[in-house]
Design a protein around this motif. Structure first.
Motif, PDB file in Angstrom:
ATOM      1  N   LEU A 240       0.836  -1.198   0.000  1.00  0.00           N
ATOM      2  CA  LEU A 240       0.000   0.000   0.000  1.00  0.00           C
ATOM      3  C   LEU A 240       0.872   1.250   0.000  1.00  0.00           C
ATOM      4  N   PRO A 241       1.393   1.667  -1.167  1.00  0.00           N
ATOM      5  CA  PRO A 241       2.284   2.826  -1.226  1.00  0.00           C
ATOM      6  C   PRO A 241       1.675   4.117  -0.659  1.00  0.00           C
ATOM      7  N   VAL A 242       0.349   4.196  -0.622  1.00  0.00           N
ATOM      8  CA  VAL A 242      -0.281   5.403  -0.094  1.00  0.00           C
ATOM      9  C   VAL A 242       0.023   5.585   1.399  1.00  0.00           C
ATOM     10  N   THR A 243       0.418   4.518   2.082  1.00  0.00           N
ATOM     11  CA  THR A 243       0.721   4.644   3.506  1.00  0.00           C
ATOM     12  C   THR A 243       1.930   5.547   3.749  1.00  0.00           C
ATOM     13  N   LEU A 244       2.872   5.600   2.818  1.00  0.00           N
ATOM     14  CA  LEU A 244       4.005   6.509   2.958  1.00  0.00           C
ATOM     15  C   LEU A 244       3.520   7.956   2.895  1.00  0.00           C
ATOM     16  N   LYS A 245       2.596   8.225   1.992  1.00  0.00           N
ATOM     17  CA  LYS A 245       2.024   9.566   1.903  1.00  0.00           C
ATOM     18  C   LYS A 245       1.300   9.923   3.206  1.00  0.00           C
ATOM     19  N   ASP A 246       0.579   8.966   3.767  1.00  0.00           N
ATOM     20  CA  ASP A 246      -0.112   9.190   5.039  1.00  0.00           C
ATOM     21  C   ASP A 246       0.885   9.454   6.169  1.00  0.00           C
ATOM     22  N   ALA A 247       1.963   8.675   6.215  1.00  0.00           N
ATOM     23  CA  ALA A 247       2.969   8.855   7.256  1.00  0.00           C
ATOM     24  C   ALA A 247       3.621  10.232   7.144  1.00  0.00           C
ATOM     25  N   ARG A 248       3.877  10.668   5.929  1.00  0.00           N
ATOM     26  CA  ARG A 248       4.449  12.013   5.730  1.00  0.00           C
ATOM     27  C   ARG A 248       3.464  13.092   6.181  1.00  0.00           C
ATOM     28  N   ALA A 249       2.183  12.871   5.957  1.00  0.00           N
ATOM     29  CA  ALA A 249       1.167  13.824   6.416  1.00  0.00           C
ATOM     30  C   ALA A 249       1.168  13.917   7.942  1.00  0.00           C
TER      31      ALA A 249
END
Length: 70
Positions: A37-46
């Protein structure tokens, strides 16, 4: 969950919890489990952005670590 909605929920949580408080002595480790789930990196950065925001949690950037497989 869409990243935008996740960020809104995270902002609401941290704003509610940390209003008028500074957390300069705190440390945070965020781990993004993003192989499927690559979107989790975006979430972690948020979340990192929320934590360092002086109007929210006010962590010092050098006291945050974000680990990711990507």
């Amino acid at each position: 969950m869409a990243s935008g909605k996740f960020e809104e929920n995270a902002i609401a949580f941290f704003t509610h919890r940390m209003t008028n408080q500074s957390f300069n002595n705190g440390y945070a480790l965020l781990i993004s489990v993003d192989a499927d789930l690559p979107v989790t990196l975006k979430d972690a950065r948020a979340i990192v952005n929320i934590l360092v925001d002086s109007d929210r949690a006010d962590y010092l950037p050098e006291k945050l670590t974000l680990e990711s497989a990507l």
